[in-house]
Design an enzyme around this catalytic site. Sequence first.
Site, PDB file in Angstrom:
ATOM      1  N   PRO A 139       0.836  -1.212   0.000  1.00 40.89           N
ATOM      2  CA  PRO A 139       0.000   0.000   0.000  1.00 40.89           C
ATOM      3  C   PRO A 139       0.864   1.252   0.000  1.00 40.89           C
ATOM      4  CG  PRO A 139       0.027  -0.991   2.194  1.00 40.89           C
ATOM      5  CD  PRO A 139       0.764  -1.925   1.277  1.00 40.89           C
ATOM      6  N   CYS A 178       3.546   2.704   8.932  1.00 44.17           N
ATOM      7  CA  CYS A 178       3.829   3.972   8.277  1.00 44.17           C
ATOM      8  C   CYS A 178       4.547   4.924   9.218  1.00 44.17           C
ATOM      9  CB  CYS A 178       2.525   4.599   7.794  1.00 44.17           C
ATOM     10  SG  CYS A 178       2.817   6.093   6.863  1.00 44.17           S
ATOM     11  N   ASN A 191       8.835  -7.382   2.879  1.00 46.78           N
ATOM     12  CA  ASN A 191       8.730  -6.138   2.089  1.00 46.78           C
ATOM     13  C   ASN A 191       9.948  -5.252   2.332  1.00 46.78           C
ATOM     14  OD1 ASN A 191       7.314  -3.045   2.787  1.00 46.78           O
ATOM     15  ND2 ASN A 191       7.337  -3.789   0.691  1.00 46.78           N
ATOM     16  N   ASP A 249      12.565  -2.735  -0.571  1.00 45.76           N
ATOM     17  CA  ASP A 249      13.684  -2.682  -1.507  1.00 45.76           C
ATOM     18  C   ASP A 249      13.764  -3.860  -2.472  1.00 45.76           C
ATOM     19  OD1 ASP A 249      14.267  -0.392  -0.147  1.00 45.76           O
ATOM     20  OD2 ASP A 249      16.054  -1.162   0.860  1.00 45.76           O
ATOM     21  N   GLY A 269       6.507  -2.268  -3.551  1.00 49.21           N
ATOM     22  CA  GLY A 269       5.969  -0.916  -3.565  1.00 49.21           C
ATOM     23  C   GLY A 269       6.608  -0.071  -4.642  1.00 49.21           C
ATOM     24  N   ARG A 270       7.643   0.683  -4.269  1.00 47.94           N
ATOM     25  CA  ARG A 270       8.179   1.719  -5.146  1.00 47.94           C
ATOM     26  C   ARG A 270       8.678   1.196  -6.490  1.00 47.94           C
ATOM     27  NH1 ARG A 270      12.190   3.768  -0.763  1.00 47.94           N
ATOM     28  NH2 ARG A 270      12.017   1.519  -0.373  1.00 47.94           N
TER      29      ARG A 270
HETATM   30  C1  LIG Z   1       4.722   7.278  -1.044  1.00 49.42           C
HETATM   31  C2  LIG Z   1       4.556   6.117  -0.107  1.00 49.42           C
HETATM   32  C3  LIG Z   1       3.346   5.936   0.564  1.00 49.42           C
HETATM   33  C4  LIG Z   1       3.188   4.877   1.460  1.00 49.42           C
HETATM   34  N1  LIG Z   1       1.974   4.695   2.077  1.00 49.42           N
HETATM   35  C5  LIG Z   1       1.789   3.618   2.884  1.00 49.42           C
HETATM   36  C6  LIG Z   1       0.505   3.347   3.440  1.00 49.42           C
HETATM   37  O1  LIG Z   1      -0.493   4.060   3.202  1.00 49.42           O
HETATM   38  N2  LIG Z   1       0.395   2.266   4.267  1.00 49.42           N
HETATM   39  C7  LIG Z   1       1.472   1.452   4.548  1.00 49.42           C
HETATM   40  O2  LIG Z   1       1.325   0.478   5.301  1.00 49.42           O
HETATM   41  N3  LIG Z   1       2.681   1.678   4.006  1.00 49.42           N
HETATM   42  C8  LIG Z   1       2.860   2.722   3.178  1.00 49.42           C
HETATM   43  N4  LIG Z   1       4.076   2.907   2.568  1.00 49.42           N
HETATM   44  C9  LIG Z   1       5.145   1.913   2.762  1.00 49.42           C
HETATM   45  C10 LIG Z   1       5.118   0.837   1.673  1.00 49.42           C
HETATM   46  O3  LIG Z   1       3.954   0.039   1.767  1.00 49.42           O
HETATM   47  C11 LIG Z   1       6.349  -0.104   1.761  1.00 49.42           C
HETATM   48  O4  LIG Z   1       6.339  -0.707   3.032  1.00 49.42           O
HETATM   49  C12 LIG Z   1       7.662   0.636   1.570  1.00 49.42           C
HETATM   50  O5  LIG Z   1       7.602   1.533   0.476  1.00 49.42           O
HETATM   51  C13 LIG Z   1       8.814  -0.337   1.355  1.00 49.42           C
HETATM   52  O6  LIG Z   1       8.585  -1.167   0.253  1.00 49.42           O
HETATM   53  P1  LIG Z   1       9.284  -0.874  -1.186  1.00 49.42           P
HETATM   54  O7  LIG Z   1      10.764  -0.786  -0.940  1.00 49.42           O
HETATM   55  O8  LIG Z   1       8.892  -2.039  -2.037  1.00 49.42           O
HETATM   56  O9  LIG Z   1       8.735   0.427  -1.673  1.00 49.42           O
HETATM   57  C14 LIG Z   1       4.261   3.963   1.690  1.00 49.42           C
HETATM   58  C15 LIG Z   1       5.455   4.153   0.992  1.00 49.42           C
HETATM   59  C16 LIG Z   1       5.611   5.190   0.097  1.00 49.42           C
HETATM   60  C17 LIG Z   1       6.914   5.340  -0.653  1.00 49.42           C
END
Ligand SMILES: Cc1cc2nc3c(=O)[nH]c(=O)nc-3n(C[C@H](O)[C@H](O)[C@H](O)COP(=O)(O)O)c2cc1C
Length: 322
Positions: A16, A100, A200, A202, A224-225
């Site tokens: 998310p 978060c 989760n 990176d 995510g990203r």
């Molecule tokens: C812009 C942004 C918004 C995010 N919003 C949420 C959110 O609403 N709820 C949540 O549990 N994590 C949120 N996260 C965290 C992501 O779910 C994830 O845990 C984090 O980006 C690491 O994963 P990744 O490296 O695959 O991006 C957010 C991350 C980003 C970058």
Amino acid sequence: MKIGAYALHNAVLVAPMAGITDRPFRRLARRYGAALAVSEMVSSRPELRGSRKTLLRLDHAGEPGPVSVQIAGSDPAMLADAARFNVGRGAQIIDINMGCPAKKVCNVAAGSALLGDESLVARIVEAVVAAVDVPVTVKIRTGPSPEQRNAVRIARIIEAAGAQMLAIHGRTRACMFEGQAEYQTIAEVKCHVAIPVIANGDISTPEQAKTVLQRTGADGIMIGRAAQGRPWLFRQITHYLATGELLAPPAPREMGAALVEHLDGLYDLYGDEQGTRVARKHIGWAVRELPGGDGLRAAVNGMTAAAAQRTAVNDYFERLAA
Ligand SMILES: Cc1cc2nc3c(=O)[nH]c(=O)nc-3n(C[C@H](O)[C@H](O)[C@H](O)COP(=O)(O)O)c2cc1C
């Protein structure tokens, strides 16, 4: 992997991201093979339920199931009520945000700030589980800070309180988004609970997905990203996990079609004005490594008419394909 009665068809989930994983993003990611896409978080505060932002986040029209809605807050009764409300609006899974680090969330001791109060974590999960008859899942970080990595204790509490899946971002709250995610704590959590554990942080390539699954023993991964501007990453990862074969990125024509589909979803959900604004970052991500991408980005950033923005994107990919 099963979440309550829902059997997921693979182990790759969408993380998310508030402001990003809205309904058009989730639908595209699901079409490219993601097994589940948790919604952006919605506040548990009842006075925000009528706000335009919350209403748009609660719109699940045409979304493939199971629909998972993430709720954020710190008051067990309020979160329980929010869970009931969202199930009434179509949520088939309720996810609780304990991951978060954003100030807006943590100032009211929600999100990852909850990890510092283990008894509150128990009360929240128990209250939400008792309030709804759909599966409840939780997303956490590894602890409040590197000195207090309490994810194993938190995971056991969450499991005992009745949650049916746990996603862990391999950073602490204090780490924000700095440094590298670590997976050792996720591996330890996996050894101590029986509910599905999702790793989760990176993960941006099929090979990394496989390595993280192997190193953590996790039941699945959340992306995510890395999927921003690249929804086909879910196809590449699921294909690699199933076959060991690396798929090339799609040809420009398919990339363009995916982006236009995304844009149409944004214009439809938000309307032209907000839709064209929200679209800018997605266009930017999609073309950041493509020839002439900077020029397209500069051009669409000045546009407020959906039709013109859509045409500019379409023409760009037509030129690229030619
Ligand atoms: C812009 C942004 C918004 C995010 N919003 C949420 C959110 O609403 N709820 C949540 O549990 N994590 C949120 N996260 C965290 C992501 O779910 C994830 O845990 C984090 O980006 C690491 O994963 P990744 O490296 O695959 O991006 C957010 C991350 C980003 C970058």
